[in-house]
Design a protein around this motif. Structure first.
Motif, mmCIF file in Angstrom:
data_model
loop_
_atom_site.group_PDB
_atom_site.id
_atom_site.type_symbol
_atom_site.label_atom_id
_atom_site.label_comp_id
_atom_site.label_asym_id
_atom_site.label_seq_id
_atom_site.Cartn_x
_atom_site.Cartn_y
_atom_site.Cartn_z
ATOM 1 N N TYR A 117 0.826 -1.211 0.000
ATOM 2 C CA TYR A 117 0.000 0.000 0.000
ATOM 3 C C TYR A 117 0.860 1.260 0.000
ATOM 4 O O TYR A 117 1.938 1.284 0.592
ATOM 5 N N VAL A 118 0.343 2.292 -0.657
ATOM 6 C CA VAL A 118 0.963 3.616 -0.649
ATOM 7 C C VAL A 118 -0.085 4.581 -0.123
ATOM 8 O O VAL A 118 -1.167 4.720 -0.705
ATOM 9 N N ILE A 119 0.238 5.229 0.993
ATOM 10 C CA ILE A 119 -0.698 6.114 1.673
ATOM 11 C C ILE A 119 -0.081 7.510 1.738
ATOM 12 O O ILE A 119 1.093 7.659 2.067
ATOM 13 N N LEU A 120 -0.876 8.511 1.412
ATOM 14 C CA LEU A 120 -0.394 9.886 1.352
ATOM 15 C C LEU A 120 -1.149 10.763 2.350
ATOM 16 O O LEU A 120 -2.113 11.450 1.982
ATOM 17 N N PRO A 121 -0.735 10.765 3.620
ATOM 18 C CA PRO A 121 -1.335 11.688 4.584
ATOM 19 C C PRO A 121 -0.879 13.110 4.240
ATOM 20 O O PRO A 121 0.318 13.369 4.170
ATOM 21 N N THR A 122 -1.841 14.009 4.019
ATOM 22 C CA THR A 122 -1.507 15.328 3.493
ATOM 23 C C THR A 122 -2.207 16.419 4.305
ATOM 24 O O THR A 122 -3.430 16.430 4.414
ATOM 25 N N ASP A 123 -1.395 17.320 4.847
ATOM 26 C CA ASP A 123 -1.928 18.450 5.612
ATOM 27 C C ASP A 123 -3.021 19.175 4.845
ATOM 28 O O ASP A 123 -2.925 19.368 3.630
ATOM 29 N N LEU A 124 -4.050 19.596 5.569
ATOM 30 C CA LEU A 124 -5.100 20.453 5.023
ATOM 31 C C LEU A 124 -5.498 21.419 6.122
ATOM 32 O O LEU A 124 -5.922 20.995 7.206
ATOM 33 N N THR A 126 -3.567 11.239 14.184
ATOM 34 C CA THR A 126 -4.448 12.069 15.001
ATOM 35 C C THR A 126 -5.600 12.617 14.173
ATOM 36 O O THR A 126 -5.390 13.206 13.107
ATOM 37 N N ASN A 127 -6.812 12.408 14.637
ATOM 38 C CA ASN A 127 -8.045 12.875 13.988
ATOM 39 C C ASN A 127 -8.274 12.253 12.615
ATOM 40 O O ASN A 127 -8.973 12.840 11.787
ATOM 41 N N THR A 128 -7.682 11.087 12.342
ATOM 42 C CA THR A 128 -7.871 10.430 11.042
ATOM 43 C C THR A 128 -8.285 8.977 11.252
ATOM 44 O O THR A 128 -8.282 8.461 12.372
ATOM 45 N N ASN A 129 -8.569 8.313 10.160
ATOM 46 C CA ASN A 129 -8.949 6.897 10.178
ATOM 47 C C ASN A 129 -7.778 5.980 9.819
ATOM 48 O O ASN A 129 -7.967 4.825 9.489
ATOM 49 N N LEU A 130 -6.547 6.502 9.887
ATOM 50 C CA LEU A 130 -5.391 5.729 9.434
ATOM 51 C C LEU A 130 -5.227 4.405 10.175
ATOM 52 O O LEU A 130 -5.016 3.366 9.555
ATOM 53 N N ASP A 131 -5.311 4.417 11.486
ATOM 54 C CA ASP A 131 -5.122 3.178 12.252
ATOM 55 C C ASP A 131 -6.148 2.118 11.834
ATOM 56 O O ASP A 131 -5.787 0.957 11.599
ATOM 57 N N THR A 158 -6.772 5.467 -8.516
ATOM 58 C CA THR A 158 -7.921 4.561 -8.550
ATOM 59 C C THR A 158 -7.576 3.165 -8.029
ATOM 60 O O THR A 158 -8.467 2.336 -7.862
ATOM 61 N N SER A 159 -6.311 2.919 -7.759
ATOM 62 C CA SER A 159 -5.908 1.622 -7.205
ATOM 63 C C SER A 159 -6.461 1.467 -5.789
ATOM 64 O O SER A 159 -6.497 2.424 -5.013
ATOM 65 N N ASN A 160 -6.871 0.265 -5.450
ATOM 66 C CA ASN A 160 -7.313 -0.027 -4.083
ATOM 67 C C ASN A 160 -6.160 -0.002 -3.088
ATOM 68 O O ASN A 160 -6.374 -0.142 -1.887
ATOM 69 N N HIS A 161 -4.934 0.162 -3.600
ATOM 70 C CA HIS A 161 -3.751 0.150 -2.745
ATOM 71 C C HIS A 161 -3.122 1.533 -2.600
ATOM 72 O O HIS A 161 -2.024 1.656 -2.061
ATOM 73 N N VAL A 162 -3.801 2.559 -3.089
ATOM 74 C CA VAL A 162 -3.308 3.928 -2.971
ATOM 75 C C VAL A 162 -4.403 4.765 -2.320
ATOM 76 O O VAL A 162 -5.565 4.718 -2.745
ATOM 77 N N TRP A 163 -4.025 5.535 -1.287
ATOM 78 C CA TRP A 163 -5.012 6.329 -0.557
ATOM 79 C C TRP A 163 -4.381 7.636 -0.101
ATOM 80 O O TRP A 163 -3.359 7.632 0.576
ATOM 81 N N TYR A 209 -7.760 1.930 8.966
ATOM 82 C CA TYR A 209 -7.451 1.553 7.588
ATOM 83 C C TYR A 209 -6.353 0.485 7.561
ATOM 84 O O TYR A 209 -6.465 -0.523 6.862
ATOM 85 N N LEU A 210 -5.294 0.711 8.318
ATOM 86 C CA LEU A 210 -4.182 -0.244 8.360
ATOM 87 C C LEU A 210 -4.611 -1.573 8.969
ATOM 88 O O LEU A 210 -4.325 -2.646 8.430
ATOM 89 N N ARG A 211 -5.296 -1.526 10.088
ATOM 90 C CA ARG A 211 -5.694 -2.762 10.782
ATOM 91 C C ARG A 211 -6.694 -3.584 9.960
ATOM 92 O O ARG A 211 -6.636 -4.813 9.950
ATOM 93 N N GLU A 212 -7.607 -2.915 9.258
ATOM 94 C CA GLU A 212 -8.559 -3.637 8.399
ATOM 95 C C GLU A 212 -7.841 -4.440 7.322
ATOM 96 O O GLU A 212 -8.328 -5.473 6.885
ATOM 97 N N ARG A 213 -6.688 -3.981 6.908
ATOM 98 C CA ARG A 213 -5.910 -4.645 5.863
ATOM 99 C C ARG A 213 -4.787 -5.502 6.438
ATOM 100 O O ARG A 213 -3.933 -5.974 5.720
ATOM 101 N N GLN A 214 -4.793 -5.666 7.742
ATOM 102 C CA GLN A 214 -3.804 -6.466 8.472
ATOM 103 C C GLN A 214 -2.383 -5.968 8.239
ATOM 104 O O GLN A 214 -1.430 -6.761 8.195
ATOM 105 N N ILE A 215 -2.243 -4.663 8.115
ATOM 106 C CA ILE A 215 -0.923 -4.045 7.949
ATOM 107 C C ILE A 215 -0.374 -3.722 9.331
ATOM 108 O O ILE A 215 -0.981 -2.965 10.086
ATOM 109 N N THR A 216 0.765 -4.307 9.648
ATOM 110 C CA THR A 216 1.412 -4.056 10.938
ATOM 111 C C THR A 216 2.787 -3.419 10.757
ATOM 112 O O THR A 216 3.445 -3.090 11.746
ATOM 113 N N GLU A 217 3.205 -3.282 9.505
ATOM 114 C CA GLU A 217 4.520 -2.715 9.205
ATOM 115 C C GLU A 217 4.355 -1.520 8.281
ATOM 116 O O GLU A 217 3.761 -1.632 7.210
ATOM 117 N N ILE A 218 4.883 -0.363 8.723
ATOM 118 C CA ILE A 218 4.800 0.837 7.901
ATOM 119 C C ILE A 218 6.195 1.407 7.665
ATOM 120 O O ILE A 218 7.100 1.244 8.479
#
Length: 185
Positions: free
Chosen positions: A47-54, A110-115, A94-99, A117-126
């Motif tokens: 997975y590739v995840i892009l947490p971006t300040d707003l 903080t204040n996001t759904n990241l944890d 549009t990939s299911n592996h990019v967010w 998202y990761l746990r639903e996909r059984q991701i324990t390594e970032i």
């Protein structure tokens, strides 16, 4: 088990020479490393995840507005992903592996759904790259530590506008948090 690459705040405001809160040349130098890692993770079915300040300049409750100039405002050039990362994202969003998701604090957790998202996909390594090493990358790393994620930081994938803070954070990742700090090469 799948892994995730988090590309933190790699936007024009944080990277471009004329960005509102830019780490400038050290951040620009990350561009190829970040895109190469993104390709590698996506090609490995990770997975590739892009947490971006707003931010909103009128938000009197966000402490960043008191500490830093306005940055990463909605629908601005400054919030656009920097350089080669923007077309990479446009081609792969549009990939299911990019967010990509918005965050309003230093930590991507903080204040996001990241944890969730990761746990639903059984991701324990970032794996972490992006800017700013001693602010958003650091706070994301500390939260990941407290949430029991296995974390790797790419030394040639993070940058700061504060060289002393950058060096301190890299040392903190290794000696206090016990993370792998590696070079992507």
């Amino acid at each position: 088990m799948p892994k995730a690459l988090l590309i933190i705040d790699y936007t024009n405001d944080f990277v471009a020479l004329n960005g509102a809160l830019s780490a400038k040349e050290p951040a620009i130098a990350l561009e190829n490393t970040i895109v190469t890692l993104a390709d590698k993770f996506l090609n490995n079915n990770d997975y590739v995840i892009l947490p971006t300040d707003l931010h909103s300049p009128n938000d009197t409750f966000n402490p960043e507005n008191k500490l830093f100039p306005a940055h990463n405002l909605p629908q601005t050039w400054g919030r656009t992903l920097f350089g080669k990362l923007d077309p990479w994202f446009q081609n792969n969003q549009t990939s299911n592996h990019v967010w990509q998701f918005a965050k309003n604090r230093y930590s991507s957790f903080t204040n996001t759904n990241l944890d969730n998202y990761l746990r639903e996909r059984q991701i324990t390594e970032i794996h972490l790259v992006g800017v700013v090493t001693d602010i958003c990358v650091l706070h994301t790393a500390i939260d990941a530590y407290n949430l029991n994620y296995k974390v790797t930081i790419y030394e040639n994938g993070v940058a700061s506008f504060d060289t002393a803070g950058h060096a301190w954070a890299l040392n903190h990742f290794k000696t206090v948090l016990g993370f792998n700090v590696v070079n992507s090469d």
